[in-house]
Design an enzyme around this catalytic site. Structure first.
Site, short mmCIF file in Angstrom:
data_model
loop_
_atom_site.label_atom_id
_atom_site.label_comp_id
_atom_site.label_asym_id
_atom_site.label_seq_id
_atom_site.Cartn_x
_atom_site.Cartn_y
_atom_site.Cartn_z
N ASN A 9 0.87 -1.18 0.00
CA ASN A 9 0.00 0.00 0.00
C ASN A 9 0.91 1.23 0.00
O ASN A 9 1.45 1.60 1.03
CB ASN A 9 -0.89 -0.06 1.25
CG ASN A 9 -1.77 1.16 1.38
OD1 ASN A 9 -1.84 2.00 0.48
ND2 ASN A 9 -2.46 1.27 2.51
N TRP A 10 1.04 1.84 -1.17
CA TRP A 10 1.97 2.98 -1.28
C TRP A 10 1.36 4.29 -0.79
O TRP A 10 2.02 5.31 -0.73
CB TRP A 10 2.45 3.13 -2.74
CG TRP A 10 3.38 2.03 -3.16
CD1 TRP A 10 3.90 1.04 -2.37
CD2 TRP A 10 3.90 1.79 -4.48
NE1 TRP A 10 4.72 0.22 -3.11
CE2 TRP A 10 4.73 0.66 -4.41
CE3 TRP A 10 3.75 2.43 -5.71
CZ2 TRP A 10 5.41 0.14 -5.52
CZ3 TRP A 10 4.42 1.92 -6.82
CH2 TRP A 10 5.25 0.79 -6.72
N GLU A 168 -5.98 -4.79 10.57
CA GLU A 168 -4.99 -3.73 10.79
C GLU A 168 -5.36 -2.94 12.04
O GLU A 168 -6.17 -2.01 11.97
CB GLU A 168 -4.96 -2.77 9.59
CG GLU A 168 -4.50 -3.41 8.30
CD GLU A 168 -3.86 -2.37 7.39
OE1 GLU A 168 -2.70 -2.55 7.02
OE2 GLU A 168 -4.51 -1.37 7.08
N GLY A 174 1.94 2.46 10.89
CA GLY A 174 2.92 3.53 10.76
C GLY A 174 3.58 3.92 12.07
O GLY A 174 4.20 4.99 12.16
N SER A 213 2.83 -1.86 10.63
CA SER A 213 4.26 -1.90 10.94
C SER A 213 4.93 -3.24 10.61
O SER A 213 5.81 -3.70 11.34
CB SER A 213 4.51 -1.51 12.39
OG SER A 213 4.11 -0.18 12.61
N GLY A 234 2.63 -1.01 4.45
CA GLY A 234 2.67 0.40 4.08
C GLY A 234 4.10 0.88 3.93
O GLY A 234 4.74 0.68 2.90
N GLY A 235 4.62 1.50 4.99
CA GLY A 235 5.95 2.12 4.95
C GLY A 235 7.04 1.25 4.34
O GLY A 235 7.82 1.72 3.50
P1 PGA Z 1 2.40 0.47 7.78
O1 PGA Z 1 0.97 0.68 7.07
O2 PGA Z 1 2.98 -0.80 7.24
O3 PGA Z 1 3.20 1.70 7.39
O4 PGA Z 1 2.15 0.40 9.25
C1 PGA Z 1 0.11 -0.40 6.85
C2 PGA Z 1 -1.17 0.07 6.24
O5 PGA Z 1 -1.63 1.17 6.54
O6 PGA Z 1 -1.76 -0.65 5.41
#
Ligand code: PGA
Length: 252
Positions: A9-10, A168, A174, A213, A234-235
């Site tokens: 997920n960018w 999630e 994040g 995360s 995400g990150g």
């Molecule tokens: P993250 O985001 O890996 O940066 O915690 C995950 C997401 O929001 O799908």
């Protein structure tokens, strides 16, 4: 046997050139991608076409980060699931907590998005999860139960491969603070049970991802947890080396 799935997920990052370069770097790292893992890249809408051109000959698939719940019409600024399949998308992330919290998306909107996406041939990655406040009040299971019950109400699923659920916890997104394998195992078990109550037997074959995360250091432990079929990242998906490593470890 549920096949593992890793979704990148960018979010709202990168211009087209950067998205293209990142997709190319990921393709190069994963060119001998094991067929034991499905991989999806979800760039912003504006980069869907450039990323599609990079991945279309590979096993990597394209996803959108959101979708509207109507097929066509006077809805300024929105994107229909049919427009997304037209541009090469096979997947759509639906009900992400950032959309629920920042844009006030409701469970009913999420439900409508899931139904229209299924009609259009997109596979929803349906996100659920509790906030830190809800968790501290001991409401985690109630929140997840109501998100799933409303989100999947009257949803007809022809094939278990047509829907993915992502757990999630909002407080883990994040923050560098992932849920522990014990917490994940418990919640994924609960999610499968609730989903089974709504969809019946097919629920045992639906993939349930963990997100929040995820990184190359914790992915192995998370994937070793019963009922975890992959990750929404995400990150750590914004760098080819870390995302490539996550996918590689998922394929082992
Ligand atoms: P993250 O985001 O890996 O940066 O915690 C995950 C997401 O929001 O799908």
């Amino acid at each position: 046997m549920r096949k593992r799935l890793i979704v990148a997920n960018w979010k709202m990052n990168m211009l087209r050139r950067e998205a293209k370069e990142l997709a190319e770097r990921i393709i190069n790292l994963l060119n001998d991608l094991r067929s034991s893992v499905d991989v999806v890249l979800a760039p912003p809408y504006t980069s869907l076409d450039v990323v599609y051109r990079v991945v279309r000959e590979s096993k990597i698939q394209l996803g959108a980060q959101n979708v509207f719940w109507e097929a066509w019409g006077a809805v300024t600024g929105e994107i229909s699931p049919y427009m997304l399949t037209d541009i090469g998308c096979k997947w759509a992330i639906i009900g992400h907590s950032e959309r629920r919290n920042i844009l006030r998306e409701t469970d009913i909107m999420v439900q409508k998005k899931i139904k229209t996406s299924l009609d259009a041939g997109l596979t929803p990655v349906f996100c659920v999860g509790e906030t830190i406040g809800e968790r501290e009040k001991g409401k985690t299971i109630n929140v997840i139960e109501s998100q799933i019950e409303i989100g999947l109400k009257d949803v007809k699923l022809a094939d278990s491969a047509n829907l993915v659920i992502a757990y999630e916890p909002v407080w883990a997104i994040g923050t560098g603070n992932n849920a522990t394998p014990k917490e994940i195992e418990h919640l994924h078990g609960v999610i499968r049970e609730i989903t089974g109550g709504i969809l019946g037997q097919i629920a045992s074959d639906i993939r349930v991802l963990y997100g929040g995360s995820v990184n190359p250091e914790n992915i192995k432990e998370i994937l070793a947890t019963p009922n975890v079929d992959g990750a929404l990242v995400g990150g750590a998906s914004l760098r080819a080396d870390s995302f490539g490593k996550i996918v590689q470890l998922a394929g082992e």
